[in-house]
Design a protein around this motif. Structure first.
Motif, PDB file in Angstrom:
ATOM      1  N   GLU A 284      39.356  30.817  -9.554  1.00  0.00           N
ATOM      2  CA  GLU A 284      39.216  31.246  -8.167  1.00  0.00           C
ATOM      3  C   GLU A 284      37.832  30.946  -7.616  1.00  0.00           C
ATOM      4  O   GLU A 284      37.659  30.642  -6.433  1.00  0.00           O
ATOM      5  CB  GLU A 284      39.496  32.744  -8.046  1.00  0.00           C
ATOM      6  CG  GLU A 284      39.715  33.169  -6.597  1.00  0.00           C
ATOM      7  CD  GLU A 284      39.636  34.670  -6.389  1.00  0.00           C
ATOM      8  OE1 GLU A 284      39.942  35.406  -7.339  1.00  0.00           O
ATOM      9  OE2 GLU A 284      39.273  35.077  -5.287  1.00  0.00           O
ATOM     10  N   GLN A 285      36.844  31.012  -8.496  1.00  0.00           N
ATOM     11  CA  GLN A 285      35.483  30.770  -8.031  1.00  0.00           C
ATOM     12  C   GLN A 285      35.361  29.368  -7.426  1.00  0.00           C
ATOM     13  O   GLN A 285      34.727  29.178  -6.393  1.00  0.00           O
ATOM     14  CB  GLN A 285      34.535  30.908  -9.215  1.00  0.00           C
ATOM     15  CG  GLN A 285      33.105  31.213  -8.798  1.00  0.00           C
ATOM     16  CD  GLN A 285      32.219  31.457  -9.993  1.00  0.00           C
ATOM     17  OE1 GLN A 285      32.697  31.705 -11.095  1.00  0.00           O
ATOM     18  NE2 GLN A 285      30.928  31.395  -9.808  1.00  0.00           N
TER      19      GLN A 285
ATOM     20  N   GLU B 233      43.019  26.907  -8.284  1.00  0.00           N
ATOM     21  CA  GLU B 233      42.888  28.243  -8.896  1.00  0.00           C
ATOM     22  C   GLU B 233      43.419  28.242 -10.319  1.00  0.00           C
ATOM     23  O   GLU B 233      42.836  28.861 -11.201  1.00  0.00           O
ATOM     24  CB  GLU B 233      43.631  29.274  -8.047  1.00  0.00           C
ATOM     25  CG  GLU B 233      42.853  29.689  -6.798  1.00  0.00           C
ATOM     26  CD  GLU B 233      43.514  30.810  -6.024  1.00  0.00           C
ATOM     27  OE1 GLU B 233      44.732  31.040  -6.213  1.00  0.00           O
ATOM     28  OE2 GLU B 233      42.825  31.445  -5.220  1.00  0.00           O
ATOM     29  N   SER B 234      44.549  27.554 -10.529  1.00  0.00           N
ATOM     30  CA  SER B 234      45.152  27.617 -11.868  1.00  0.00           C
ATOM     31  C   SER B 234      44.391  26.773 -12.876  1.00  0.00           C
ATOM     32  O   SER B 234      44.295  27.139 -14.038  1.00  0.00           O
ATOM     33  CB  SER B 234      46.613  27.170 -11.819  1.00  0.00           C
ATOM     34  OG  SER B 234      46.683  25.823 -11.420  1.00  0.00           O
TER      35      SER B 234
ATOM     36  N   TRP C  53      37.781  27.623  -6.196  1.00  0.00           N
ATOM     37  CA  TRP C  53      38.530  27.579  -4.939  1.00  0.00           C
ATOM     38  C   TRP C  53      37.666  28.100  -3.801  1.00  0.00           C
ATOM     39  O   TRP C  53      37.632  27.535  -2.711  1.00  0.00           O
ATOM     40  CB  TRP C  53      39.826  28.371  -5.043  1.00  0.00           C
ATOM     41  CG  TRP C  53      40.430  28.612  -3.690  1.00  0.00           C
ATOM     42  CD1 TRP C  53      40.540  29.797  -3.042  1.00  0.00           C
ATOM     43  CD2 TRP C  53      40.941  27.629  -2.786  1.00  0.00           C
ATOM     44  NE1 TRP C  53      41.082  29.629  -1.807  1.00  0.00           N
ATOM     45  CE2 TRP C  53      41.354  28.293  -1.607  1.00  0.00           C
ATOM     46  CE3 TRP C  53      41.090  26.247  -2.840  1.00  0.00           C
ATOM     47  CZ2 TRP C  53      41.906  27.636  -0.520  1.00  0.00           C
ATOM     48  CZ3 TRP C  53      41.648  25.592  -1.756  1.00  0.00           C
ATOM     49  CH2 TRP C  53      42.054  26.286  -0.607  1.00  0.00           C
ATOM     50  N   GLN C  54      36.963  29.194  -4.050  1.00  0.00           N
ATOM     51  CA  GLN C  54      36.125  29.765  -3.008  1.00  0.00           C
ATOM     52  C   GLN C  54      35.026  28.777  -2.596  1.00  0.00           C
ATOM     53  O   GLN C  54      34.703  28.641  -1.416  1.00  0.00           O
ATOM     54  CB  GLN C  54      35.494  31.085  -3.482  1.00  0.00           C
ATOM     55  CG  GLN C  54      36.487  32.230  -3.674  1.00  0.00           C
ATOM     56  CD  GLN C  54      37.247  32.586  -2.396  1.00  0.00           C
ATOM     57  OE1 GLN C  54      36.755  32.417  -1.293  1.00  0.00           O
ATOM     58  NE2 GLN C  54      38.475  33.054  -2.554  1.00  0.00           N
TER      59      GLN C  54
ATOM     60  N   LYS D 299      49.577  40.313  -1.414  1.00  0.00           N
ATOM     61  CA  LYS D 299      48.157  39.987  -1.604  1.00  0.00           C
ATOM     62  C   LYS D 299      47.297  40.819  -0.669  1.00  0.00           C
ATOM     63  O   LYS D 299      46.202  41.266  -1.043  1.00  0.00           O
ATOM     64  CB  LYS D 299      47.919  38.501  -1.298  1.00  0.00           C
ATOM     65  CG  LYS D 299      48.348  37.607  -2.426  1.00  0.00           C
ATOM     66  CD  LYS D 299      48.109  36.143  -2.103  1.00  0.00           C
ATOM     67  CE  LYS D 299      48.593  35.291  -3.261  1.00  0.00           C
ATOM     68  NZ  LYS D 299      48.804  33.908  -2.907  1.00  0.00           N
TER      69      LYS D 299
ATOM     70  N   ARG E  10      45.403  24.815  -3.134  1.00  0.00           N
ATOM     71  CA  ARG E  10      44.798  26.073  -3.589  1.00  0.00           C
ATOM     72  C   ARG E  10      45.322  26.459  -4.964  1.00  0.00           C
ATOM     73  O   ARG E  10      44.561  26.847  -5.863  1.00  0.00           O
ATOM     74  CB  ARG E  10      45.119  27.173  -2.578  1.00  0.00           C
ATOM     75  CG  ARG E  10      44.577  28.527  -3.031  1.00  0.00           C
ATOM     76  CD  ARG E  10      44.842  29.626  -2.041  1.00  0.00           C
ATOM     77  NE  ARG E  10      44.288  30.866  -2.548  1.00  0.00           N
ATOM     78  CZ  ARG E  10      44.237  31.996  -1.863  1.00  0.00           C
ATOM     79  NH1 ARG E  10      44.687  32.043  -0.625  1.00  0.00           N
ATOM     80  NH2 ARG E  10      43.725  33.070  -2.397  1.00  0.00           N
TER      81      ARG E  10
END
Lengths: 197, 668
Positions: free
Chosen positions: A19-20, A14-15, A22-23, B150, A10
């Motif tokens: 994030e998109q 993400e990095s 990852w989703q 979070k 993850r």
């Protein structure tokens, strides 16, 4: 598989990709909950699904994905969250690799439900080590390659690693050849602050 | 020296062991001690490297031998802070003492600070496991903190998302009891979430809607995959009904919700706009219907008026029927005045301006205005002497006046008065009207409507001219009257001033710029010149046969050679072989309309003047004509009026221009 491995996947996505992505990967892998506890065991299928989904979404070969994860884990995750453990595992390539098995065995003592791999090292000659990797899981050799490559960067020691033989070719284990600079290692060792006698 | 255990084995089991003789000299050293310091080697002195911290005995060979079983703590001087913990065992055969122990550390950081690693510990040494377990605990704690952080962030995000939503989100159970409602309920319905949670939604809504809601919920439970949409009325704190539209979804299967999710939106304004649109359309249809009836009625009145005129012309004055015929004509003219007002009301949009005397226009309106007001309300008209002229579209201004009177009437609860005043006024300086439009200094004709009704508060007054603003209930008013009126007045270069006091009444004044031009009102007759006929050839086209007959007869009586055609197509066929001095045509005809016919005539005989007559000045027909040079004589008109217009046109004069100021009430 450890939660820390899924965390690494993850974190890498993400990095590097956002994030998109990852989703998208999470959804493709059929993962509803993407929160992982580092030292908790998770079904191996989650990790394999994530790798497969990442490969498809990011348009990378699964081996590339695993290699990137391995390196990322050492350089980002371990360095940030397990620095002390990493330091305690050794400050040279031979030492660290030699300690890998002990490290995993100690973890097994604490978390008996985990199935950590086993490692054995044989010094071929100065600057060259054969690393034997024993695991019940299939196809994670690229991950080990990434880990070792990342280790070299972490220890600031030049290292090269190559897969000599995969598990499954009538073999119970995989074999890697790790080469490193003895000179660089000695210099680094000499510069390392130690207790004085 | 012989040992039961080989040194290598001893080193593997106790990497930090060492052995010393009676002279306190090291005879063996474990492999990990060399990592602490390479100087700790065989042949060096024990006290040089180690200091006894515990037990409190002297640190020598005899003491070590004499205290088996005690736990010794030895500080290791090469590594400040490193303490080894273990026991001393005397090997009598070799006469050496073995120290068997391991570092006393509480975490990995401490271990590595001494330059040691996990591999320096014996593989079986539980210390290593403990250190890793401690590290794992720390990692788990760190994970938990990270996840908690979070979670807090995520929760805050979704909470703010719900808070920022302009729709209400709620969760109900199967009995419509509210389990959760978003904060928007407070801004939209004026009720706090705490007040409504735990209560049934049905308690707050219209009873009829409540029955429907119960049905909706039962359907939801039975058909969970469907979305249900329903409107219902919510009683607000101000005791008014707010119309809400809700979408219901069964989420009982979702363990995080376990209820019915409702998204609610306030659609009161939309509902009101829909009603107002419907009302506006009804008025449009009504206007069209009225216009259609007035058109047919005008044609009939035209026949009645003209035949009555013919009879009266042939009846001696002394004959009693002469007066009777006069009454018939008067009644027909009054009826024509009414139909004119109806036509004015139904017409919209196009400004067909002419110079008018507002006192005449006002008097023309009196009849219809009185019909708008019940007998309990006293309606009074007042006109300044020598009221100035204005250049306006009289239909639009008349409608504006109607709107004002209707508003005034509605403001009066039971009985009261409405005064309509027409006066000349001067504006000494540029002045802003009620909505901020500046009127230039100058002379104006002012029409004021003053009522003794309820008056308007400042807040209502502020919005009174906003489109769709109304203080009436839905269906009772469009909210368009004043807005439209203001638009019309502004179009004429005028302005509106309003004064109102709650409980006392309202005065609305329409200011129209004075016109210095001569009157062009088609209802004004120029009576000074005697009526002259002629011998010119005139083509008349009208689909109404009685009208055609009357016009032919009337103009024929004045000497003109009249050709009558009922259809434009057949009339057109006379060109170019025949020539006419004037073409008179109706506007609205089946097939080719009057304007289309005029256009074709112009192509064939460009010099021939054209006069339009019409009983129905509806927009669609007028638009092509508006702005052209062809005059329009609206029906009904008298024979003499027609004759006068015909003569003016044939003489090359503008039929709108009167030869001199005439009595506005004069008719031929």
């Amino acid at each position: 598989m450890y939660g820390l491995v899924n965390q690494a996947i993850r974190g890498l996505v993400e990095s590097r990709f956002g994030e998109q992505h990852w989703q998208q990967i999470r959804v493709k892998a059929g993962l509803e909950n993407d929160v992982f506890l580092s030292m908790e065991p998770y079904d191996d299928a989650i990790t394999y699904n994530l790798v497969g989904a990442a490969s498809e979404i990011l348009e990378l070969a699964p081996e590339e994905v695993l290699h990137a994860f391995g390196k990322y884990w050492v350089l980002e995750v371990a360095k940030k969250n397990y620095a002390e453990l990493m330091k305690a595992a050794g400050s040279t390539i031979p030492e660290f690799l030699a300690n890998l098995d002990q490290l995993h065995s100690r973890v097994l003592a604490i978390f008996p439900e985990l199935q950590p791999p086993s490692f054995r090292t044989v010094l071929i000659e100065p600057g060259k080590i054969r690393l034997y990797y024993y695991s019940e899981r299939e196809g994670l050799e690229p991950f080990v390659l990434g880990l070792v490559a990342g280790l070299g960067v972490f220890l600031k020691l030049p290292v090269a690693v190559r897969l000599e033989a995969s598990k499954g070719e009538g073999r119970s284990h995989a074999e890697f050849l790790v080469t490193y600079s003895e000179k660089a290692m000695d210099e680094a060792s000499a510069n390392e602050p130690r207790s004085t006698g | 020296m012989n040992h039961a255990l080989p040194a290598e084995a001893l080193g593997l089991a106790f990497p930090f062991y060492f052995a010393f003789d009676r002279n306190m000299m090291l005879v063996q050293v474990g492999p990990s001690l060399a990592h602490v310091s390479p100087s700790i080697e065989v042949g060096s002195s024990v006290p040089e490297w180690f200091t006894l911290e515990r037990p409190s005995i002297s640190f020598d060979f005899e003491s070590a031998c004499d205290h088996p079983g005690l736990v010794f703590l030895l500080a290791c001087s090469p590594a400040e802070g490193l303490v080894l913990r273990g026991q001393m065992i005397h090997d009598a055969d070799a006469d050496v003492v073995f120290f068997l122990g391991s570092p006393k550390v509480s975490n990995l950081e401490q271990l590595t600070s001494f330059g040691l690693s996990l591999s320096d510990l014996a593989p079986h040494d539980a210390l290593g496991d403990l250190l890793i377990a401690l590290q794992a605990k720390q990692i788990a704690l760190s994970d938990a903190q990270d996840i908690a952080g979070k979670l807090v962030k995520s929760e805050a995000r979704f909470r703010e998302l719900i808070r920022a939503s302009t729709d209400i989100v709620a969760i109900l159970d199967a009995d419509s009891v509210v389990k959760y409602v978003s904060p928007a309920v407070e801004s939209i319905l004026g009720i706090s979430p705490g007040e409504i949670i735990g209560n049934s939604l049905v308690e707050y809504i219209n009873e009829e809607d409540g029955l429907k809601l119960n049905w909706t919920l039962s359907q939801l439970v039975e058909e969970p995959l469907r979305l249900h949409r329903q409107q219902f009325r919510w009683r607000s704190r101000q005791n008014t009904w707010v119309t809400l539209e809700a979408v219901f979804r069964n989420a009982f299967g979702n363990p995080h919700i376990a209820g019915i999710v409702v998204n609610v939106r306030d659609v009161s304004q939309k509902e009101e706009l829909t009603q107002q649109l419907l009302q506006s359309r009804k008025l449009d249809v009504l206007g069209q219907l009225a216009g259609g009836i007035a058109h047919d009625f005008n044609n009939l009145l035209f026949v009645i008026t003209n035949y009555a005129e013919f009879l009266r012309e042939d009846t001696p004055v002394s004959h009693p029927h002469h007066a009777d015929l006069g009454e018939i004509i008067k009644a027909a003219e009054q009826a024509a005045s009414l139909t004119t007002q109806i036509l004015l009301f139904s017409r919209k949009g196009v400004l067909a301006v002419s110079v008018v005397d507002m006192s005449v226009a006002g008097r023309d309106q009196e009849e219809i205005l009185r019909r708008l007001v019940p007998p309990e309300i006293d309606l009074q008209f007042q006109y300044d002497e020598d009221l100035d002229h204005v250049k306006v579209d009289i239909a639009q201004i008349s409608q504006a006046l109607v709107n004002l009177v209707i508003n005034a009437r509605n403001a009066i609860a039971e009985s009261g008065t409405i005064n309509i005043d027409f006066e000349n006024q001067d504006l000494p300086i540029d002045t802003a009207d009620h909505l901020g439009t500046f009127l230039s200094a100058g002379h104006y004709v002012v029409c004021s409507v003053t009522d003794t009704g309820s008056g308007m508060s400042e807040e209502v007054l502020e919005h009174a001219f906003d489109p769709f603003f109304t203080t009436k209930e839905i269906g009772q008013g469009t909210g368009l009257g004043l807005a439209t009126m203001y638009g019309v007045v502004k179009q004429h270069g005028g302005g509106v001033f309003v004064a109102s006091e709650v409980g006392r009444g309202t005065r609305v004044s329409i200011w129209l710029p004075r016109s210095s031009e001569l009157l062009t009102n088609a209802a004004i007759e120029a009576a000074s010149e005697p009526l002259r006929g002629g011998t010119e050839r005139i083509l008349v086209v009208d689909d109404a046969a009685p009208v055609l007959t009357l016009v032919e007869r009337g103009l024929g009586a004045h000497g003109y050679k009249v050709t009558a055609e009922q259809y434009a197509e057949s009339a057109l066929r006379r060109f170019p072989s025949e020539s006419f001095d004037l073409v008179i045509t109706d506007i609205l005809m089946p097939g080719m309309t009057g304007p289309e016919f005029a256009k074709e005539v112009q192509k064939r005989a460009p010099e021939t003047p054209i006069l339009f007559i019409s009983a129905y000045a509806e927009d669609k027909s007028l638009r092509p004509i508006a702005g052209t040079k062809f005059p329009i004589l609206p029906k009904p008109f008298s024979n003499s009026t027609l004759a006068r217009w015909v003569r003016q046109i044939l003489d090359g004069k503008d039929p709108f221009a009167a030869t001199e100021q005439a009595d506005p009430q004069a008719t031929a």
